[in-house]
Design an enzyme around this catalytic site. Sequence first.
Site, PDB file in Angstrom:
ATOM      1  N   HIS A   1      -0.424   1.515  -6.289  1.00 16.07           N
ATOM      2  CA  HIS A   1      -1.461   1.005  -5.389  1.00 16.07           C
ATOM      3  C   HIS A   1      -2.527   0.311  -6.224  1.00 16.07           C
ATOM      4  O   HIS A   1      -3.281   0.971  -6.958  1.00 16.07           O
ATOM      5  CB  HIS A   1      -2.078   2.151  -4.587  1.00 16.07           C
ATOM      6  CG  HIS A   1      -1.215   2.614  -3.449  1.00 16.07           C
ATOM      7  ND1 HIS A   1       0.064   3.079  -3.627  1.00 16.07           N
ATOM      8  CD2 HIS A   1      -1.453   2.673  -2.110  1.00 16.07           C
ATOM      9  CE1 HIS A   1       0.586   3.402  -2.448  1.00 16.07           C
ATOM     10  NE2 HIS A   1      -0.309   3.157  -1.520  1.00 16.07           N
TER      11      HIS A   1
ATOM     12  N   GLY B   1      -4.963   5.551   6.441  1.00 11.79           N
ATOM     13  CA  GLY B   1      -3.945   5.148   5.485  1.00 11.79           C
ATOM     14  C   GLY B   1      -4.287   3.885   4.712  1.00 11.79           C
ATOM     15  O   GLY B   1      -5.307   3.223   4.946  1.00 11.79           O
ATOM     16  N   HIS B   2      -3.385   3.545   3.786  1.00 10.27           N
ATOM     17  CA  HIS B   2      -3.627   2.397   2.914  1.00 10.27           C
ATOM     18  C   HIS B   2      -3.573   1.085   3.693  1.00 10.27           C
ATOM     19  O   HIS B   2      -2.854   0.942   4.669  1.00 10.27           O
ATOM     20  CB  HIS B   2      -2.648   2.375   1.742  1.00 10.27           C
ATOM     21  CG  HIS B   2      -1.206   2.425   2.119  1.00 10.27           C
ATOM     22  ND1 HIS B   2      -0.221   2.819   1.255  1.00 10.27           N
ATOM     23  CD2 HIS B   2      -0.551   2.127   3.269  1.00 10.27           C
ATOM     24  CE1 HIS B   2       0.950   2.754   1.839  1.00 10.27           C
ATOM     25  NE2 HIS B   2       0.781   2.327   3.070  1.00 10.27           N
ATOM     26  N   ASN B   3      -4.395   0.148   3.231  1.00  7.87           N
ATOM     27  CA  ASN B   3      -4.474  -1.221   3.769  1.00  7.87           C
ATOM     28  C   ASN B   3      -5.068  -1.290   5.171  1.00  7.87           C
ATOM     29  O   ASN B   3      -5.052  -2.361   5.797  1.00  7.87           O
ATOM     30  CB  ASN B   3      -3.094  -1.905   3.788  1.00  7.87           C
ATOM     31  CG  ASN B   3      -2.423  -1.916   2.438  1.00  7.87           C
ATOM     32  OD1 ASN B   3      -3.092  -1.952   1.405  1.00  7.87           O
ATOM     33  ND2 ASN B   3      -1.100  -1.860   2.430  1.00  7.87           N
TER      34      ASN B   3
END
Length: 362
Positions: A212, A253-255
């Site tokens: 990441h 969560g990511h993004n």
Amino acid sequence: MRGDASQAGGGDGQAPITAADVAAQTGGRLIGEPGAVVRGIAPLDRAGPTDLSFLAHARYVSRLAASRAGVVLVTPAFEAARGTPAARIVVEKPIEAMLPLLARFARREMRPAGLHATAVVAASAQLGAGVTVDAYAVIGEHVVVGDGCWIGVGASVGEGSVLGRDVRLHPHAVVYPFAELGDRVVLHAGAQVGREGFGFVPRPDGVVRIPHIGRCVLEHDVEIGANSCVDRGSIDDTVIGAGTKIDSLVQVGHNVRMGRFCFVASQAGVAGSSRIEDGVQVGGQAGVGGHLTIGAKATVAAQAGVIGDIPGGEVWSGYPARPHRDQLRAYAAIARLAQLIRPLERLLTRDPPQDQSTGAGS
């Protein structure tokens, strides 16, 4: 037994004010004794003679009759309700009128000055003016901490992270490396921002973690509740917009891109790469799937399961989530279905008719 606020916790020792002062600050109309003293704030059923309380809903009218509150904020509809406060102050919206008074009487933590002897601060870190670093906190290499920040007991700020002005990290909050926090951001106890997201690629020889390299960016005035997590981006950034408030035990969560002035209640989850536009409200225990868009000012009801995009301004509920009115109709139809099925079940469980044929002509 409750006495005044100084005994029971309704205030923090601020100098008392009078009912006349309350009326002046709220723009309300005073009925009763202007000199009635207010030392704290409490609900009707626990208020004492020197407490301020409020009545904004008909279901609590009976509590006013039994209350010992000295001063009560009331709506015009309840200004003559039965009760014996020394003063009533009539305002259109008692709860909103209470807000500046709550700030006055709120208990405030005692803030120590400077760096505690057990704090660990990297030599390359830059600390602004008036920064407090409490016991056992850790500030990593090349961290920038803005003026007036307060880093709580055992909190950690990872390498290369940047904190704006007046950021508050409560005990054991964690800012992972290379995160960016705007001015007046608050992380409550145990909150963690900027960790790697849940990204893996299954292969025949095992599971490989996706590196990441994105950032986690919290804009000005964001607040993250206790034990909530906001992942950093995998390639894109994770961004929480200015003024957004996230409750405790929430996973982002990511993004994910979350807009300005959103509200996310406890135990909700937002999966990776979803877009939450400005002013969205997400109820407790709701789940939002990945790569979805929730339009501006939409509302996701508690425990809803969102598996598709939601248009702006709409209220959706249930699982799978759908427009709230459609969901209510579906629930009502299911309830009626049981009544329709019962006669059919009784018909099917009757004994089958006996064969009346004589066999003639066979």
